[in-house]
Write an enzyme that holds these catalytic residues in place. Structure first.
Site, PDB file in Angstrom:
ATOM      1  N   PRO A 186       3.934  14.655  13.445  1.00 41.13           N
ATOM      2  CG  PRO A 186       4.358  15.498  11.335  1.00 41.13           C
ATOM      3  CD  PRO A 186       5.032  15.202  12.642  1.00 41.13           C
ATOM      4  CB  CYS A 190      38.732   7.751  24.327  1.00 36.93           C
ATOM      5  SG  CYS A 190      37.115   7.388  23.562  1.00 36.93           S
ATOM      6  CB  SER A 246       1.191   8.436   9.748  1.00 33.23           C
ATOM      7  OG  SER A 246       2.105   7.401  10.081  1.00 33.23           O
ATOM      8  N   GLY A 247      -0.021   6.876  12.497  1.00 32.72           N
ATOM      9  CA  GLY A 247      -0.541   5.573  12.874  1.00 32.72           C
ATOM     10  C   GLY A 247       0.313   4.439  12.370  1.00 32.72           C
ATOM     11  CD  GLU A 301      38.693  11.816  24.250  1.00 29.82           C
ATOM     12  OE1 GLU A 301      39.607  11.894  23.409  1.00 29.82           O
ATOM     13  OE2 GLU A 301      37.824  10.919  24.240  1.00 29.82           O
ATOM     14  CE  LYS A 316      42.069   9.506  22.136  1.00 23.35           C
ATOM     15  NZ  LYS A 316      40.659   9.833  21.829  1.00 23.35           N
ATOM     16  CB  SER A 369       4.750   8.550  13.109  1.00 25.85           C
ATOM     17  OG  SER A 369       3.620   7.741  12.871  1.00 25.85           O
TER      18      SER A 369
END
Length: 503
Positions: free
Chosen positions: A344, A175, A346-347, A45, A114, A351
């Protein structure tokens, strides 16, 4: 006995307002389709301008450049001797429509607007387009001069019509029309249309592929016929990922499956098979047929074996969560001109999950460069089904590798493993403070080692104290943090509702 036709459907990685790039990908898909004998090529489309143009659809330049691309397509020798079905916006009687343009040998055959808009969730098509609400009605559309100079036509059919070739009849859906209770394919099937096409820009959601497959299978289960589905691929400059999934169905069975998650810019699927000849009743208001002196088949009656259904390879939810965002990240990174990602780390779970998705991206890139992902049937396979190995196309591997080298800034670089590539593209940092624990620091470092990212430890205590100091000077107070938790109760004591401790 029957006649063999070859049809091609595509998933293209188009980009909003990237007219030159979109043109090249369209031409490449047509070239691949013709190389495998296809007589009809369907694209996604709004493929000429890109689906995600948003309010740029209001600008006259968007319409102008779309027609300029259409002119180049009409003039190109690549588009000769194949019916090309492309998508673009068109203004008719000062109303803007989302349209399909079908052309053959420098002649526009018809323009189909359409009829049912997608206007829920993240879709806002009614903001930019009007729907064609005149069922079975066809009007004359006056072509722009730049197109008249190429085609020699002043007007072409515009509206709810189908294409009638020498040997079959082709009808178009777009669609959201497939998802509607009154899908156009229902009426077209009753009027004898045998091949249905759907040009889509359907974004990825968990388990959405299941719905698509079921809808497309059901479209030809009752009345028979062939259904071609094309879809946009990539992020199109937006925050969603369009996941391809081009497919072909015949008589209620899926016979060809395109990749849902792939890094290729052009993905073509073709089908060779017997055109159905269902005995259908004519509708009181038959479809307007645009006749074209062209045949999709070879013209000779030949024996064709029964089509072979395939089992659709559905991804698990876990695979979708990993692969969908990974494809989006790569598409956005290579087009944005950036050198990689910074996270970053962070553990924690958020993340860490993001880091794993970036690593998944690197896995996909390495697979694409080394041996191509989603390898399909051989071109010499004698069965009726023909799936083109787009990854064997010379431009595919070179494009992925070229993008990688541009991102990492090394002209001769070739990744040897996902971990090594991750080290070039992905930097993680643990931002430690006096409130951090050794456990989170260890977890972040261990994950970074596993995926190969360039990892750093940064102490942010001084930055935090500086911000707090500025805050205290401006406000005259110091931020206070309160922790709420239930106190420890002594054995046998009654709990007092609402009791808390604050720090």
């Amino acid at each position: 006995m029957g006649r063999k036709v070859t049809l091609a459907t595509c998933s293209l990685n188009q980009w909003a307002l990237d007219f030159e790039g979109n043109l090249q990908r369209i031409l490449e898909s047509i070239e691949i389709a013709k190389a495998h004998g296809a007589k009809y090529r369907l694209g996604p489309e709004l493929e000429i301008c890109g689906y995600g143009c948003a309010d740029h659809f209001y600008e006259s330049d968007t319409l102008l450049h779309s027609f300029q691309v259409l002119r180049k397509l009409l003039e190109s020798p690549i588009t000769q001797d194949i019916i090309c079905d492309v998508g673009m916006p068109i203004m008719h009687h000062n109303v803007r429509y989302n349209c399909r343009v079908l052309f053959l040998n420098r002649k526009i055959l018809l323009i189909r607007p359409k009829m049912l808009m997608a206007n829920h969730g993240l879709y806002r098509e009614i903001r930019w387009f009007s729907h064609w609400n005149q069922s079975r009605r066809v009007e004359e559309y006056f072509l722009p001069r730049m197109i008249q100079e190429v085609t020699g036509q002043d007007t072409v059919p515009f509206g709810d019509c189908v294409l009638s070739t020498k040997d079959t009849c082709i009808g178009t859906e777009m669609c959201a029309e497939l998802w509607n209770p009154r899908s156009p394919h229902i009426q077209m099937g009753l009027d004898g249309v045998e091949i249905f096409t759907n040009a889509s820009a359907s974004h990825h959601e968990l388990r959405k592929a299941d719905q698509r497959v079921n809808l497309i299978k059901s479209a030809t289960t009752k009345s028979g016929g062939i259904y071609l589905y094309a879809n946009q691929r990539g992020c199109d400059g937006d925050r969603v990922y369009y996941d391809g999934c081009a497919m072909v169905a015949i008589n209620g069975d899926i016979v060809a499956q395109g990749a849902q998650f792939s890094l290729s810019d052009v993905d073509v699927r073709s089908y060779r098979g017997e055109v159905c000849q269902p005995n259908m009743e004519s509708e009181p208001k038959p479809c307007h047929r645009v006749k074209v002196d062209f045949s999709l088949s070879s013209g000779d009656d030949i024996y064709l074996p029964t089509h072979q259904p395939i089992t659709w390879n559905f991804h698990t939810p876990e695979e979708e969560i990993s692969l969908g965002p990974a494809c989006w990240l790569w598409d956005y990174l290579r087009r944005s001109g950036q050198a990689g990602f910074l996270l970053p780390l962070s553990g924690g779970v958020d993340s860490s999950s993001t880091a794993c998705i970036v690593y998944s991206m690197c896995v996909l890139i390495c697979q694409a460069i080394q041996d191509g992902s989603d390898l399909l049937e051989s071109r010499n396979d004698p069965r009726p089904l023909l799936l083109i190995r787009i990854h064997d196309h010379p431009s595919y591997k070179s494009q992925v590798l070229e993008d990688v080298r541009r991102v990492v800034g090394e002209d001769s670089y070739c990744p040897q493993s996902p971990e090594e590539l991750c080290g070039h593209m992905f930097t993680t940092c643990y931002m430690a403070s006096e409130n951090s624990s050794q456990d989170t620091c260890s977890r972040a470092r261990e994950l970074a080692n596993q995926i190969g990212s360039t990892h750093m430890n940064i102490n942010i205590d001084m930055a935090v104290k500086g911000i707090l100091g500025i805050f205290s000077v401006v406000t005259g107070s110091w931020p206070k943090f309160r922790l709420w938790r239930q106190p420890q109760r002594e054995p046998g004591s009654a709990e007092r509702p609402g009791q808390t401790l604050s720090h």
